[in-house]
Design a protein around this motif. Sequence first.
Motif, PDB file in Angstrom:
ATOM      1  N   ASP A 124       0.503  -1.453   0.249  1.00 52.56           N
ATOM      2  CA  ASP A 124       0.051  -0.108   0.024  1.00 52.56           C
ATOM      3  C   ASP A 124       0.858   1.534  -0.443  1.00 52.56           C
ATOM      4  O   ASP A 124       0.894   2.066   0.097  1.00 52.56           O
ATOM      5  N   ASP A 125       2.405   1.141  -0.132  1.00 53.55           N
ATOM      6  CA  ASP A 125       2.772   2.454   0.209  1.00 53.55           C
ATOM      7  C   ASP A 125       3.545   2.323  -1.767  1.00 53.55           C
ATOM      8  O   ASP A 125       4.231   1.764  -2.363  1.00 53.55           O
ATOM      9  N   PHE A 126       2.990   3.402  -2.662  1.00 58.75           N
ATOM     10  CA  PHE A 126       3.198   3.481  -3.787  1.00 58.75           C
ATOM     11  C   PHE A 126       4.428   4.061  -3.990  1.00 58.75           C
ATOM     12  O   PHE A 126       4.591   4.709  -4.744  1.00 58.75           O
ATOM     13  N   SER A 127       5.026   4.309  -2.615  1.00 54.12           N
ATOM     14  CA  SER A 127       5.857   5.230  -3.165  1.00 54.12           C
ATOM     15  C   SER A 127       7.202   4.138  -3.798  1.00 54.12           C
ATOM     16  O   SER A 127       7.353   3.383  -3.859  1.00 54.12           O
ATOM     17  N   LYS A 128       8.375   5.341  -4.282  1.00 55.52           N
ATOM     18  CA  LYS A 128       9.489   4.138  -5.692  1.00 55.52           C
ATOM     19  C   LYS A 128      10.302   3.682  -4.133  1.00 55.52           C
ATOM     20  O   LYS A 128      11.004   4.450  -3.349  1.00 55.52           O
ATOM     21  N   ARG A 129       9.959   2.621  -4.486  1.00 61.23           N
ATOM     22  CA  ARG A 129      11.156   1.299  -3.503  1.00 61.23           C
ATOM     23  C   ARG A 129      11.470   0.828  -4.410  1.00 61.23           C
ATOM     24  O   ARG A 129      12.068   0.955  -5.636  1.00 61.23           O
ATOM     25  N   LEU A 130      13.202   0.883  -3.589  1.00 59.94           N
ATOM     26  CA  LEU A 130      14.324   0.114  -3.621  1.00 59.94           C
ATOM     27  C   LEU A 130      14.668  -1.472  -3.357  1.00 59.94           C
ATOM     28  O   LEU A 130      14.144  -1.349  -2.106  1.00 59.94           O
ATOM     29  N   VAL A 131      15.095  -2.237  -3.554  1.00 56.41           N
ATOM     30  CA  VAL A 131      15.382  -3.656  -3.217  1.00 56.41           C
ATOM     31  C   VAL A 131      17.494  -3.843  -2.750  1.00 56.41           C
ATOM     32  O   VAL A 131      18.047  -3.801  -4.270  1.00 56.41           O
ATOM     33  N   LEU A 132      17.285  -3.555  -1.067  1.00 54.26           N
ATOM     34  CA  LEU A 132      19.432  -3.245  -1.427  1.00 54.26           C
ATOM     35  C   LEU A 132      19.896  -5.332  -1.799  1.00 54.26           C
ATOM     36  O   LEU A 132      19.111  -5.401  -0.504  1.00 54.26           O
ATOM     37  N   LEU A 133      21.022  -5.158  -2.031  1.00 49.22           N
ATOM     38  CA  LEU A 133      21.461  -6.549  -2.111  1.00 49.22           C
ATOM     39  C   LEU A 133      23.009  -6.114  -1.159  1.00 49.22           C
ATOM     40  O   LEU A 133      23.575  -5.249  -1.953  1.00 49.22           O
ATOM     41  N   ILE A 134      22.481  -7.235   0.250  1.00 52.12           N
ATOM     42  CA  ILE A 134      23.980  -6.815   0.810  1.00 52.12           C
ATOM     43  C   ILE A 134      24.403  -8.298   1.303  1.00 52.12           C
ATOM     44  O   ILE A 134      24.604  -8.901   0.959  1.00 52.12           O
ATOM     45  N   ASP A 135      25.879  -7.744   0.925  1.00 50.73           N
ATOM     46  CA  ASP A 135      27.043  -9.138   1.154  1.00 50.73           C
ATOM     47  C   ASP A 135      27.569  -9.201   2.737  1.00 50.73           C
ATOM     48  O   ASP A 135      27.934  -7.982   3.009  1.00 50.73           O
ATOM     49  N   THR A 136      26.696 -10.279   3.217  1.00 51.45           N
ATOM     50  CA  THR A 136      26.459 -10.018   5.099  1.00 51.45           C
ATOM     51  C   THR A 136      28.536 -10.061   5.237  1.00 51.45           C
ATOM     52  O   THR A 136      28.872  -9.854   6.249  1.00 51.45           O
ATOM     53  N   ILE A 179      26.639  -2.792   0.114  1.00 52.55           N
ATOM     54  CA  ILE A 179      25.807  -2.881  -0.890  1.00 52.55           C
ATOM     55  C   ILE A 179      26.179  -2.687  -2.108  1.00 52.55           C
ATOM     56  O   ILE A 179      26.844  -2.799  -2.391  1.00 52.55           O
ATOM     57  N   VAL A 180      25.692  -4.380  -2.582  1.00 50.95           N
ATOM     58  CA  VAL A 180      26.889  -4.978  -3.986  1.00 50.95           C
ATOM     59  C   VAL A 180      25.861  -5.070  -4.620  1.00 50.95           C
ATOM     60  O   VAL A 180      25.986  -5.357  -6.267  1.00 50.95           O
ATOM     61  N   GLY A 181      24.711  -4.765  -4.922  1.00 50.33           N
ATOM     62  CA  GLY A 181      23.567  -3.703  -5.912  1.00 50.33           C
ATOM     63  C   GLY A 181      22.191  -3.361  -5.177  1.00 50.33           C
ATOM     64  O   GLY A 181      21.480  -3.315  -4.184  1.00 50.33           O
ATOM     65  N   ILE A 182      21.719  -2.356  -6.042  1.00 45.69           N
ATOM     66  CA  ILE A 182      20.456  -1.633  -6.144  1.00 45.69           C
ATOM     67  C   ILE A 182      19.562  -1.729  -6.810  1.00 45.69           C
ATOM     68  O   ILE A 182      19.695  -2.051  -7.915  1.00 45.69           O
ATOM     69  N   PHE A 183      18.776  -2.858  -6.599  1.00 42.87           N
ATOM     70  CA  PHE A 183      17.289  -3.032  -7.958  1.00 42.87           C
ATOM     71  C   PHE A 183      16.341  -2.156  -7.790  1.00 42.87           C
ATOM     72  O   PHE A 183      15.185  -1.780  -6.570  1.00 42.87           O
ATOM     73  N   GLU A 184      14.953  -2.251  -8.520  1.00 40.99           N
ATOM     74  CA  GLU A 184      14.108  -1.454  -8.406  1.00 40.99           C
ATOM     75  C   GLU A 184      13.079  -2.813  -7.795  1.00 40.99           C
ATOM     76  O   GLU A 184      13.076  -3.719  -8.054  1.00 40.99           O
ATOM     77  N   HIS A 185      12.623  -2.179  -6.881  1.00 34.36           N
ATOM     78  CA  HIS A 185      11.729  -3.071  -6.250  1.00 34.36           C
ATOM     79  C   HIS A 185      10.426  -3.230  -6.974  1.00 34.36           C
ATOM     80  O   HIS A 185       9.635  -2.126  -7.353  1.00 34.36           O
ATOM     81  N   ILE A 186      10.223  -4.254  -7.936  1.00 29.43           N
ATOM     82  CA  ILE A 186       9.211  -4.121  -9.251  1.00 29.43           C
ATOM     83  C   ILE A 186       7.770  -4.886  -8.351  1.00 29.43           C
ATOM     84  O   ILE A 186       7.626  -5.970  -7.235  1.00 29.43           O
TER      85      ILE A 186
END
Length: 122
Positions: A49-61, A90-97
């Motif tokens: 229900d959050d219509f703001s643009k979101r990102l998915v951060l890929l994190i290398d632990t 943060i090894v990748g930043i992707f659009e939350h689709i």
Amino acid sequence: MYIIHSVNKEEFDEEIKTGKYGSKSIEKCGFIHCSDLDTYYLVAPKFKDDFSKRLVLLIDTDKVNVDVKWEDGGGVDFPHIYGLLEKEAIVGIFEHIWSDDRVWVPNDELIDYAVNGFNRKV
């Protein structure tokens, strides 16, 4: 190991300018909520229900310089980062689709990082 974190794009863009991320989450919760790729389908509906643009951060632990603890999140263990996340982790930043009916669509670029191929058990 790789974990992910979903974040509002504007908030991330502003905070990462410092070279670190997570101050708002740490202030609110004491840690940064994360997920592995195989259980994110359980988390994603919280943002539908959050219509703001979101990102998915890929994190290398292996690159995280603070504690990462796996803790119970209601029957499933989720990773929590106890401290600010350095930009280098943060090894990748992707659009939350999202699909048209607001179901998370896993990014093709993330599939190789999912141990069980984006498990979607309901």
